[in-house]
Motif scaffolding. Structure first.
Motif, PDB file in Angstrom:
ATOM      1  N   ALA A  84      -6.560  36.233  43.127  1.00 51.14           N
ATOM      2  CA  ALA A  84      -5.179  35.747  43.124  1.00 51.14           C
ATOM      3  C   ALA A  84      -4.584  35.812  41.715  1.00 51.14           C
ATOM      4  N   ALA A  85      -5.369  35.457  40.718  1.00 57.15           N
ATOM      5  CA  ALA A  85      -4.888  35.496  39.338  1.00 57.15           C
ATOM      6  C   ALA A  85      -4.550  36.925  38.921  1.00 57.15           C
ATOM      7  N   TRP A 124      -3.490  39.347  40.880  1.00 58.58           N
ATOM      8  CA  TRP A 124      -2.217  39.700  41.518  1.00 58.58           C
ATOM      9  C   TRP A 124      -1.052  39.070  40.763  1.00 58.58           C
ATOM     10  N   LEU A 125      -1.181  37.799  40.410  1.00 58.06           N
ATOM     11  CA  LEU A 125      -0.113  37.125  39.666  1.00 58.06           C
ATOM     12  C   LEU A 125       0.125  37.791  38.308  1.00 58.06           C
ATOM     13  N   VAL A 164       2.037  41.045  38.650  1.00 57.00           N
ATOM     14  CA  VAL A 164       3.468  40.840  38.918  1.00 57.00           C
ATOM     15  C   VAL A 164       4.182  40.370  37.646  1.00 57.00           C
ATOM     16  N   ALA A 165       3.542  39.481  36.897  1.00 51.42           N
ATOM     17  CA  ALA A 165       4.177  38.895  35.717  1.00 51.42           C
ATOM     18  C   ALA A 165       4.228  39.866  34.534  1.00 51.42           C
ATOM     19  N   ALA A 217      -2.763  45.382  43.325  1.00 51.56           N
ATOM     20  CA  ALA A 217      -1.439  44.842  43.025  1.00 51.56           C
ATOM     21  C   ALA A 217      -0.554  45.883  42.336  1.00 51.56           C
TER      22      ALA A 217
END
Length: 176
Positions: free
Chosen positions: A12-13, A15-16, A19-20, A50
């Motif tokens: 999850a990190a 993917w974040l 995006v960021a 991602a």
């Protein structure tokens, strides 16, 4: 967070992070895997997923030669040949990443996976009868369109399953 002991958290990190900070994520993904601070295979695969979903600037082409077989598979739109089987076998359960619920075991595609076998008759019946899936989209035409789309997807899935079973490993049909 990319070094958290829990694989789903690392996934999850990643993917974040992608995006960021796309540029930073791509730099981390394409850096040598033995470099200090390089992400582990779980986070690296999630970064690849991602970034590939968002597209851009030839990344997929560069990742098709990556050292990690799971990353190579994610970067190749329609993998073909024996190399795919080798990559799938090497990627093993990582192909979907921890926490994704997707796994691969050599032979599963062509055999009757005991876990999936009970679902096939239900899928076949749904495809034959065009079973309506209860949805509320606020518009009868949209609901009918969604039913048709879902029925087509089920039929397509069954055709692919049947095609893979007919071809089987070693018959030259590994790429169906």
């Amino acid at each position: 967070m990319l070094d958290d002991p829990d694989p789903p958290v690392r996934r999850a990190a990643a993917w974040l992070f992608a995006v960021a900070d796309r540029a930073g994520a791509e730099q981390l993904l394409t850096a040598p895997v033995d470099q200090l601070g390089a992400p582990d295979p779980v986070a690296r695969l999630a970064l690849a997923e991602a970034l590939l979903v968002r597209g851009g600037d030839g990344l997929a082409e560069r990742l098709r030669t990556d050292a990690d077989p799971a990353v190579r598979l994610r970067a190749t739109p329609a993998p073909e040949g024996e190399a795919v089987l080798e990559d799938l076998d090497a990627a093993g359960t990582r192909i979907g990443g921890p926490g994704s619920g997707v796994t691969w075991r050599i032979g599963t595609v062509w055999g009757d996976d005991p876990a999936a076998a009970p679902a096939l008759p239900t899928l076949r019946a749904a495809a034959e009868q065009s079973v309506r899936v209860p949805t509320y989209l606020g518009d009868r035409d949209e609901e009918m369109h969604e039913d048709e789309r879902l029925t087509a997807a089920v039929r397509n899935t069954l055709r692919r399953i049947d095609g893979l079973r007919r071809k089987g490993p070693g018959s030259g049909g590994e790429t169906a």
